[in-house]
Write a protein that holds these residues in place. Structure first.
Motif, PDB file in Angstrom:
ATOM      1  N   GLY A 120      16.316 -12.489  -9.983  1.00  0.00           N
ATOM      2  CA  GLY A 120      16.044 -11.061  -9.870  1.00  0.00           C
ATOM      3  C   GLY A 120      15.617 -10.694  -8.467  1.00  0.00           C
ATOM      4  N   THR A 121      14.915  -9.589  -8.361  1.00  0.00           N
ATOM      5  CA  THR A 121      14.438  -9.125  -7.056  1.00  0.00           C
ATOM      6  C   THR A 121      12.979  -8.706  -7.144  1.00  0.00           C
ATOM      7  N   VAL A 122      12.293  -8.806  -6.013  1.00  0.00           N
ATOM      8  CA  VAL A 122      10.970  -8.221  -5.833  1.00  0.00           C
ATOM      9  C   VAL A 122      11.092  -7.186  -4.720  1.00  0.00           C
ATOM     10  N   GLU A 123      10.067  -6.370  -4.563  1.00  0.00           N
ATOM     11  CA  GLU A 123      10.132  -5.275  -3.601  1.00  0.00           C
ATOM     12  C   GLU A 123       9.131  -5.464  -2.467  1.00  0.00           C
ATOM     13  N   GLU A 124       9.618  -5.313  -1.234  1.00  0.00           N
ATOM     14  CA  GLU A 124       8.738  -5.181  -0.076  1.00  0.00           C
ATOM     15  C   GLU A 124       8.362  -3.715   0.033  1.00  0.00           C
ATOM     16  N   ARG A 125       7.062  -3.438  -0.047  1.00  0.00           N
ATOM     17  CA  ARG A 125       6.642  -2.049  -0.069  1.00  0.00           C
ATOM     18  C   ARG A 125       5.807  -1.715   1.170  1.00  0.00           C
ATOM     19  N   ALA A 126       4.619  -1.227   0.974  1.00  0.00           N
ATOM     20  CA  ALA A 126       3.830  -0.672   2.071  1.00  0.00           C
ATOM     21  C   ALA A 126       3.339  -1.739   3.042  1.00  0.00           C
ATOM     22  N   VAL A 127       3.198  -1.344   4.309  1.00  0.00           N
ATOM     23  CA  VAL A 127       2.528  -2.154   5.329  1.00  0.00           C
ATOM     24  C   VAL A 127       1.024  -1.937   5.180  1.00  0.00           C
ATOM     25  N   THR A 128       0.283  -3.011   4.920  1.00  0.00           N
ATOM     26  CA  THR A 128      -1.153  -2.882   4.683  1.00  0.00           C
ATOM     27  C   THR A 128      -1.990  -3.152   5.930  1.00  0.00           C
ATOM     28  N   ALA A 129      -1.420  -3.858   6.921  1.00  0.00           N
ATOM     29  CA  ALA A 129      -2.134  -4.151   8.172  1.00  0.00           C
ATOM     30  C   ALA A 129      -1.096  -4.441   9.247  1.00  0.00           C
ATOM     31  N   TYR A 130      -1.473  -4.242  10.505  1.00  0.00           N
ATOM     32  CA  TYR A 130      -0.544  -4.511  11.597  1.00  0.00           C
ATOM     33  C   TYR A 130      -1.330  -4.857  12.851  1.00  0.00           C
TER      34      TYR A 130
END
Length: 231
Positions: A120-130
């Motif tokens: 299946g697939t998972v999702e890359e979502r929000a950037v939490t730190a940079y």
């Protein structure tokens, strides 16, 4: 804090109400070093408080051309789908592989979940730190981002965050490396993103030795830096 400038991206950031209740890190502009006659570049950023994952960073990279800023990249792209697959189920565990992360480990999983969600697939979502630092000691700045991973109702992966590095020499920035982050190393990595100093990893979790064996990092005494040029 208000933005100045006429570019739509700047106006868009300025239009978001910045209050102590929803802002974790106030809007900021960072001027990036340029080489020779390259156009001036700067990164606009703001970090929001976010339920569930703690924070979400909004980033936009601009170049100054023809007397005004022009957006060349943003992290506000659509959610990325990342494929995974499980194999060789035995005794409540199976091999979990995420090819785009170069990740393969044996993980605990029930027979029911294995039979229904083996691929299946998972999702890359929000950037939490940079962060923006010279993470590989080559004399040039890189952009690093921690991204939240969403697997749906079933926590398939033993990690919920990944660390990504981008070269700022290309237009748009090009991805150099993606590394899954076990929960125990997240505080050390987030501190290192801001300072460029990952020496705390040598006294914290032992994963730095595993990363060194995979040639993801180089450790010299307490100094730890990332081998991005080889990826």
């Amino acid at each position: 804090m208000k933005w100045s400038g006429t570019h739509q991206g700047l106006v868009e950031l300025a239009s978001i109400p910045a209050t102590p209740e929803n802002v974790l890190e106030e809007p900021a502009l960072r001027i990036l070093p340029t080489i020779d006659s390259d156009p001036a570049r700067f990164l606009a950023s703001v970090v929001w408080k976010t339920n569930g994952i703690g924070s979400t960073a909004q980033l936009q990279l601009f170049e100054w051309k023809d007397g005004q800023p022009q957006e060349v990249w943003t992290n506000q792209e659509s959610i990325q789908q990342v494929s995974y697959r499980m194999s060789q189920y035995e005794a409540e565990s199976a091999w979990m592989e995420v090819p785009s992360y170069h990740y393969k480990e044996r993980v605990p999983v029930s027979k029911r979940i294995y039979d229904s969600l083996a691929e299946g697939t998972v999702e890359e979502r929000a950037v939490t730190a940079y962060g923006i630092q010279d993470y590989d000691r080559d004399g040039r700045l890189e952009l690093a981002m921690v991204k939240a991973i969403r697997t749906g109702a079933v926590p398939l992966l033993p990690f919920g965050l990944v660390l990504e590095f981008y070269s700022l020499d290309s237009d748009p920035p090009s991805k150099r490396m993606t590394i899954p982050l076990p929960p125990a190393v997240v505080p050390y990595v987030e501190t290192g993103l801001a300072t460029g100093d990952f020496s705390d990893l040598t006294t914290g979790p032992t994963i730095v030795q595993e990363w060194a064996k995979q040639y993801l990092v180089t450790q010299k005494g307490k100094d730890v830096y990332w081998n991005l040029s080889s990826k």
